[in-house]
Write a protein that holds these residues in place. Structure first.
Motif, PDB file in Angstrom:
ATOM      1  N   TYR A  41     -82.344  21.901  29.681  1.00 17.37           N
ATOM      2  CA  TYR A  41     -83.718  21.462  29.547  1.00 17.37           C
ATOM      3  C   TYR A  41     -84.791  22.625  29.403  1.00 17.37           C
ATOM      4  CZ  TYR A  41     -87.657  18.455  30.121  1.00 17.37           C
ATOM      5  OH  TYR A  41     -88.943  17.860  30.112  1.00 17.37           O
ATOM      6  N   PRO A  42     -84.485  23.419  30.344  1.00 15.46           N
ATOM      7  CA  PRO A  42     -85.816  24.347  30.244  1.00 15.46           C
ATOM      8  C   PRO A  42     -85.781  25.396  28.663  1.00 15.46           C
ATOM      9  CG  PRO A  42     -84.620  24.715  32.326  1.00 15.46           C
ATOM     10  CD  PRO A  42     -83.903  23.707  31.498  1.00 15.46           C
ATOM     11  N   THR A  43     -84.805  25.329  28.161  1.00 15.97           N
ATOM     12  CA  THR A  43     -84.646  25.861  26.807  1.00 15.97           C
ATOM     13  C   THR A  43     -85.194  25.070  25.729  1.00 15.97           C
ATOM     14  OG1 THR A  43     -82.486  26.793  27.391  1.00 15.97           O
ATOM     15  CG2 THR A  43     -82.994  26.612  24.996  1.00 15.97           C
ATOM     16  N   ILE A  44     -85.257  23.666  25.647  1.00 11.24           N
ATOM     17  CA  ILE A  44     -85.934  22.810  24.955  1.00 11.24           C
ATOM     18  C   ILE A  44     -87.274  22.321  25.233  1.00 11.24           C
ATOM     19  CG2 ILE A  44     -83.652  22.445  23.904  1.00 11.24           C
ATOM     20  CD1 ILE A  44     -84.158  19.323  25.002  1.00 11.24           C
ATOM     21  N   GLN A  45     -87.511  22.193  26.471  1.00 10.74           N
ATOM     22  CA  GLN A  45     -88.797  21.715  26.899  1.00 10.74           C
ATOM     23  C   GLN A  45     -89.796  21.942  26.372  1.00 10.74           C
ATOM     24  OE1 GLN A  45     -88.956  22.754  31.022  1.00 10.74           O
ATOM     25  NE2 GLN A  45     -90.582  21.019  31.464  1.00 10.74           N
ATOM     26  N   HIS A  46     -90.108  23.088  25.822  1.00 12.39           N
ATOM     27  CA  HIS A  46     -91.422  23.566  25.225  1.00 12.39           C
ATOM     28  C   HIS A  46     -91.733  23.330  23.681  1.00 12.39           C
ATOM     29  CE1 HIS A  46     -92.499  24.480  29.265  1.00 12.39           C
ATOM     30  NE2 HIS A  46     -91.213  25.581  29.142  1.00 12.39           N
ATOM     31  N   VAL A  47     -90.484  22.968  23.079  1.00 14.88           N
ATOM     32  CA  VAL A  47     -90.385  22.876  21.575  1.00 14.88           C
ATOM     33  C   VAL A  47     -90.539  21.400  21.078  1.00 14.88           C
ATOM     34  CG1 VAL A  47     -89.523  24.904  21.379  1.00 14.88           C
ATOM     35  CG2 VAL A  47     -88.134  23.158  21.390  1.00 14.88           C
ATOM     36  N   ILE A  48     -90.495  20.424  21.927  1.00 19.18           N
ATOM     37  CA  ILE A  48     -90.189  19.031  21.375  1.00 19.18           C
ATOM     38  C   ILE A  48     -91.478  18.260  21.515  1.00 19.18           C
ATOM     39  CG2 ILE A  48     -87.587  19.097  21.702  1.00 19.18           C
ATOM     40  CD1 ILE A  48     -87.918  17.664  24.403  1.00 19.18           C
ATOM     41  N   GLY A  49     -92.581  18.969  22.121  1.00 15.92           N
ATOM     42  CA  GLY A  49     -93.960  18.036  22.110  1.00 15.92           C
ATOM     43  C   GLY A  49     -94.048  17.156  23.489  1.00 15.92           C
ATOM     44  N   ASP A  50     -94.868  16.393  23.434  1.00 13.90           N
ATOM     45  CA  ASP A  50     -94.668  15.169  24.440  1.00 13.90           C
ATOM     46  C   ASP A  50     -93.521  14.229  24.421  1.00 13.90           C
ATOM     47  OD1 ASP A  50     -97.271  15.739  25.226  1.00 13.90           O
ATOM     48  OD2 ASP A  50     -98.328  14.301  24.164  1.00 13.90           O
ATOM     49  N   HIS A  51     -92.972  13.998  25.398  1.00  8.17           N
ATOM     50  CA  HIS A  51     -91.651  13.396  25.559  1.00  8.17           C
ATOM     51  C   HIS A  51     -91.275  12.765  26.837  1.00  8.17           C
ATOM     52  CE1 HIS A  51     -90.897  17.434  26.905  1.00  8.17           C
ATOM     53  NE2 HIS A  51     -90.122  16.964  27.790  1.00  8.17           N
ATOM     54  N   ASN A  52     -90.752  11.673  26.701  1.00  6.85           N
ATOM     55  CA  ASN A  52     -89.963  11.063  28.310  1.00  6.85           C
ATOM     56  C   ASN A  52     -88.815  11.588  28.412  1.00  6.85           C
ATOM     57  OD1 ASN A  52     -92.282   8.967  27.434  1.00  6.85           O
ATOM     58  ND2 ASN A  52     -90.798   8.016  25.766  1.00  6.85           N
ATOM     59  N   LEU A  53     -88.430  11.310  29.744  1.00  4.81           N
ATOM     60  CA  LEU A  53     -87.057  11.965  30.220  1.00  4.81           C
ATOM     61  C   LEU A  53     -86.357  10.413  30.724  1.00  4.81           C
ATOM     62  CD1 LEU A  53     -87.508  15.214  32.366  1.00  4.81           C
ATOM     63  CD2 LEU A  53     -86.819  14.776  30.001  1.00  4.81           C
ATOM     64  N   ILE A  54     -85.101  10.547  30.706  1.00  3.96           N
ATOM     65  CA  ILE A  54     -84.182   9.508  31.200  1.00  3.96           C
ATOM     66  C   ILE A  54     -83.205  10.408  31.843  1.00  3.96           C
ATOM     67  CG2 ILE A  54     -82.762   7.654  30.866  1.00  3.96           C
ATOM     68  CD1 ILE A  54     -84.247   6.471  28.526  1.00  3.96           C
ATOM     69  N   GLU A  55     -83.026  10.545  33.093  1.00  3.11           N
ATOM     70  CA  GLU A  55     -81.954  11.180  33.787  1.00  3.11           C
ATOM     71  C   GLU A  55     -80.959  10.253  34.491  1.00  3.11           C
ATOM     72  OE1 GLU A  55     -83.747  14.183  36.554  1.00  3.11           O
ATOM     73  OE2 GLU A  55     -81.554  14.218  37.735  1.00  3.11           O
ATOM     74  N   LEU A  56     -79.572  10.739  34.215  1.00  2.00           N
ATOM     75  CA  LEU A  56     -78.549  10.258  34.958  1.00  2.00           C
ATOM     76  C   LEU A  56     -77.598  10.834  35.659  1.00  2.00           C
ATOM     77  CD1 LEU A  56     -78.364   8.871  31.477  1.00  2.00           C
ATOM     78  CD2 LEU A  56     -77.491   7.050  32.865  1.00  2.00           C
ATOM     79  N   SER A  57     -77.089  10.349  36.583  1.00  2.00           N
ATOM     80  CA  SER A  57     -76.010  11.353  37.299  1.00  2.00           C
ATOM     81  C   SER A  57     -74.942  11.873  36.499  1.00  2.00           C
ATOM     82  CB  SER A  57     -75.248  10.468  38.568  1.00  2.00           C
ATOM     83  OG  SER A  57     -76.123   9.520  38.963  1.00  2.00           O
ATOM     84  N   PRO A  58     -74.600  13.190  36.686  1.00  2.00           N
ATOM     85  CA  PRO A  58     -73.574  13.660  35.817  1.00  2.00           C
ATOM     86  C   PRO A  58     -72.114  13.022  35.986  1.00  2.00           C
ATOM     87  CG  PRO A  58     -73.869  15.202  37.831  1.00  2.00           C
ATOM     88  CD  PRO A  58     -74.843  13.880  38.002  1.00  2.00           C
ATOM     89  N   GLY A  59     -71.206  12.996  35.186  1.00  2.00           N
ATOM     90  CA  GLY A  59     -69.845  12.623  35.314  1.00  2.00           C
ATOM     91  C   GLY A  59     -69.392  11.388  34.715  1.00  2.00           C
ATOM     92  N   GLU A  60     -68.321  10.929  34.323  1.00  2.00           N
ATOM     93  CA  GLU A  60     -67.646   9.708  33.691  1.00  2.00           C
ATOM     94  C   GLU A  60     -67.987   8.736  34.191  1.00  2.00           C
ATOM     95  OE1 GLU A  60     -65.791  10.122  30.802  1.00  2.00           O
ATOM     96  OE2 GLU A  60     -65.305   8.176  30.691  1.00  2.00           O
ATOM     97  N   ALA A  61     -68.201   8.540  35.664  1.00  2.00           N
ATOM     98  CA  ALA A  61     -68.599   7.403  36.535  1.00  2.00           C
ATOM     99  C   ALA A  61     -69.780   6.604  36.204  1.00  2.00           C
ATOM    100  CB  ALA A  61     -68.596   7.551  38.041  1.00  2.00           C
TER     101      ALA A  61
END
Ligand SMILES: NC(=O)c1ccc[n+]([C@@H]2O[C@H](COP(=O)([O-])OP(=O)(O)OC[C@H]3O[C@@H](n4cnc5c(N)ncnc54)[C@H](O)[C@@H]3O)[C@@H](O)[C@H]2O)c1
Ligand SMILES: [Zn+2]
Length: 345
Positions: A41-61
């Motif tokens: 995310y740090p790589t793209i964070q500053h080039v996409i303008g205002d945005h919302n985030l939806i965060e999930l836990s990692p993994g197939e579960a």
């Protein structure tokens, strides 16, 4: 089938900026997990303008109705309309589920896939299959839908654990074995850190794109992508049910050895080709140390949704660089192949 080394990878910040300005969405929502939030995310964070985030836990579960509910719920909470853009930043789990949720939210909003694992870059990113798991059935609920764009930057692989890189590499090897003998020869003797990911990812994506464009719904040719997967999937499921989960590519590597042995039994490849394949795959993946019940494995193969009339149909290489599909295989042949893999010294 040989493919020129034309690159399909991009420099992510530049490509993303361009695509967003072209689309001019009403809002942008990034779907990620805790690992991709930290590493990508740090790589793209500053080039996409205002945005919302939806965060999930990692993994197939998380790849199920509950995970999908979190995504649909987030989009609803942020009042995303049909012109809103979803950016999926993650491996194959988020790609499959985030894409599925975007493609079904309000009957479909545009989404950009940014695959961040090698497996997602060389395999899940192409072919339009989107899905979630349901009641222990993998990819049970899903659709075919192409993203607005898929942007692949191999710089994301630098933070990926080596075991995950190795797992994704199994699909690259598969693509060579079924389609490109020259690249297979080039890979011989090479270990993971000697590989050129831009070249290999581009090769795999171009190859998979060509196959899936020709046969999008897997009625024929696309089945060659299943080489190593009939036995590989059974090994993967069996290891999981024993409480000893292994990564997909680790199972597929073993599956490719077993299925190459079957190809040899059927006279499709010769002894020295079998030896070459076995030696290289063992040099990268080692030898699975699992106690598996072959009767149970064969049961799992018979249930495989790709079979018809209780017959086990396999995609088998027909010489290195070629593959045939729907080859009927007997349980005796499978038994011998499992003995070749598991009982060899
Ligand atoms: N749609 C298709 O055609 C297709 C093809 C193959 C596989 N798949 C699906 O893909 C899924 C497996 O994908 P996967 O192997 O990418 O697993 P994954 O998405 O679970 O990612 C593996 C791990 O790597 C982490 N991660 C991702 N990017 C990272 C990075 N750059 N640096 C550090 N960590 C990172 C993730 O958080 C996760 O913990 C399965 O659900 C499978 O069904 C789909
Ligand atoms: Zn696979």
């Amino acid at each position: 089938m040989e493919l020129k080394d034309q690159s399909v990878t991009v420099q992510i910040t530049k490509a993303l900026k361009e695509r967003i300005s072209k689309l001019s969405p009403s809002s942008t929502t990034v779907i990620l997990d805790s690992n991709t939030k930290r590493y990508c995310y740090p790589t793209i964070q500053h080039v996409i303008g205002d945005h919302n985030l939806i965060e999930l836990s990692p993994g197939e579960a998380v790849k199920n109705l509950e995970g999908a509910t979190i995504i649909w719920g987030g989009l609803t909470k942020y009042q995303v309309d049909r012109k809103g853009l979803v950016i999926v930043l993650g491996g194959g789990v988020l790609g499959d589920m985030g894409g599925f949720c975007a493609a079904t939210y309000k009957r479909g909003i545009p989404f950009i896939l940014i695959p961040t694992t090698l497996l997602a870059q060389v395999d899940a990113s192409t072919g339009g299959k989107l899905a979630i798991d349901f009641e222990h059935f993998k990819n049970h609920i899903g659709i075919f839908q192409e993203p607005y764009e898929t942007l692949i930057d191999t710089q994301f692989l630098s933070t990926l654990p080596e075991r995950e890189v190795r797992s994704g590499y199994a699909e690259v090897i598969k693509h060579c074995l079924i389609s490109d003998k020259n690249l297979w020869i080039e890979l011989q003797g090479k270990v993971l850190n000697q590989l050129n990911w831009d070249q290999l990812v581009s090769h795999s994506v171009r190859f998979k794109k060509r196959i899936t464009t020709e046969d999008p719904r897997e009625s024929g040719l696309r089945k060659i992508l299943n080489f190593g997967h009939t036995i590989g999937h059974a090994i993967e499921s069996s290891a999981l049910s024993q409480g000893n989960p292994i990564l997909h590519g680790e199972a597929i590597a073993a599956g490719m050895i077993c299925e190459s042995f079957i190809a040899k039994q059927k006279g499709l490849i010769n002894e020295s080709e079998l030896k070459e394949i076995t030696t290289y795959l063992h040099s990268i993946f080692g030898h699975l140390q699992l106690q598996l019940d072959t009767t149970n494995l064969i049961e799992l193969m018979i249930q495989d949704k790709k079979n018809q009339n209780q017959k086990i149909l396999m995609s088998l290489i027909n010489g290195i660089g070629h593959c045939v599909w729907d080859v009927e295989t007997s349980t005796e042949e499978i038994q011998k192949a499992m003995d070749y893999y598991f009982n060899r010294v």
